[in-house]
Design a protein around this motif. Sequence first.
Motif, short mmCIF file in Angstrom:
data_model
loop_
_atom_site.label_atom_id
_atom_site.label_comp_id
_atom_site.label_asym_id
_atom_site.label_seq_id
_atom_site.Cartn_x
_atom_site.Cartn_y
_atom_site.Cartn_z
N ILE A 137 0.95 -1.29 0.15
CA ILE A 137 0.04 -0.03 0.02
C ILE A 137 0.97 1.53 0.11
O ILE A 137 0.59 2.28 -0.75
CB ILE A 137 -1.01 -0.03 1.31
N LEU A 138 2.01 1.13 0.85
CA LEU A 138 2.77 2.50 0.83
C LEU A 138 3.57 2.49 -0.43
O LEU A 138 3.41 3.46 -1.13
CB LEU A 138 3.83 2.06 1.97
N ARG A 139 3.98 1.49 -1.11
CA ARG A 139 4.66 1.52 -2.52
C ARG A 139 3.54 2.16 -3.53
O ARG A 139 3.93 3.04 -4.20
CB ARG A 139 4.93 0.20 -2.86
N SER A 163 -0.92 12.45 1.50
CA SER A 163 -0.07 12.38 3.11
C SER A 163 -0.31 11.14 3.34
O SER A 163 -1.32 10.39 2.96
CB SER A 163 -0.78 13.65 4.06
N ILE A 164 0.65 10.60 4.18
CA ILE A 164 0.29 8.91 4.83
C ILE A 164 0.41 9.15 6.11
O ILE A 164 1.15 9.78 6.95
CB ILE A 164 1.50 8.49 4.24
N THR A 165 -0.50 8.44 6.75
CA THR A 165 -0.69 8.47 8.33
C THR A 165 -0.50 6.88 8.81
O THR A 165 -0.41 6.02 8.24
CB THR A 165 -2.03 8.84 8.83
N PRO A 193 -11.00 4.20 5.88
CA PRO A 193 -10.24 3.61 4.69
C PRO A 193 -8.90 3.33 4.44
O PRO A 193 -8.35 4.32 5.12
CB PRO A 193 -10.98 4.38 3.33
N LEU A 194 -8.36 2.56 3.58
CA LEU A 194 -6.87 2.60 3.28
C LEU A 194 -6.52 4.10 2.36
O LEU A 194 -5.63 4.73 2.80
CB LEU A 194 -6.60 1.45 2.41
N PHE A 195 -7.45 4.24 1.75
CA PHE A 195 -7.09 5.48 0.63
C PHE A 195 -8.55 6.32 0.83
O PHE A 195 -9.46 6.09 0.79
CB PHE A 195 -6.85 4.91 -0.65
N ARG A 217 -5.10 10.92 0.96
CA ARG A 217 -4.54 10.50 2.40
C ARG A 217 -4.39 9.11 2.60
O ARG A 217 -5.54 8.29 2.07
CB ARG A 217 -5.47 11.02 3.47
N VAL A 218 -3.55 8.33 2.90
CA VAL A 218 -3.30 6.77 2.66
C VAL A 218 -3.00 6.43 4.31
O VAL A 218 -2.26 6.96 4.93
CB VAL A 218 -2.08 6.62 1.86
N ASN A 219 -3.66 5.39 4.41
CA ASN A 219 -3.52 4.89 5.83
C ASN A 219 -3.11 3.43 5.90
O ASN A 219 -3.85 2.49 5.88
CB ASN A 219 -4.89 5.06 6.72
N PRO A 220 -1.82 3.29 5.54
CA PRO A 220 -1.29 1.56 5.28
C PRO A 220 -1.48 0.68 6.39
O PRO A 220 -1.60 -0.40 6.19
CB PRO A 220 -0.06 1.98 5.06
#
Length: 244
Positions: free
Chosen positions: A34-36, A140-142, A156-158, A167-170
Amino acid sequence: MQPLRELNVSRAQAVVPEAARLNERFAQAPADEILRAALSALPGRIALVSSFGADSAVLLHLLAQIDRDVPVLMLETQMLFAETLQYQRDLSAHLGLRDVRLLVPDPDVPDDLHRRDTKACCQLRKVAPLECALAEFDGSITGRKRFQTGQRTQMPLFEADHAGRLRVNPLASWSAQDLSDHLRAHDLPRHPLVAQGYPSIGCAPCTQPAFGEDARAGRWADESREECGIHFAPDGRIIRRKAG
Ligand code: SF4
């Protein structure tokens, strides 16, 4: 020049369907994948936001394995524990992070504002500096997890944030046990206050030890707040949940 509100709505209109597509595609994917995907979706235009708190080492470790040059934003509210600032330096060096940025508030914010108005204090020491820093990014990534508070159970993840950024929540689906296992498996340094009974570590005046309580217990211990206001709904509302 396009008005900010129109710009945000316009950006959100593009991000919302993209987030939905990514949620479907990565629903079962591991956090590093998910981060990638997040870094690939917005190369050079996304930052990771970290408190360098109790379990922050997990997401920072995952990031360091992929790209150590991604900007890491930390809210240095000027009210943090000395241990947190030392931990930030130690962990950043341990992981080889090359672009950690400390976000400081306006120097005119009164030192005792948290005693009179915690919401105003969080607005000036956290929300405003983060908004300013994120203005140069499109995402942003949290490190937020669904198990942490009631309002995060559907996270959600995204997603699109209030400004239309991705905004991404891996780690959304991770449990406390998953975090603990990852920290142990990779022998990651722990925040020194964890051993002293702090399950969630924020500003010193608003954090207390909370043995045996839930993951966000000990934050604003004398109030029913769980969030500091830096998480917004897509329509711009600041999300703050009052405990029932
Ligand atoms: S957590 Fe407390 S000290 Fe920190 S910004 Fe919020 S009110 Fe102020």
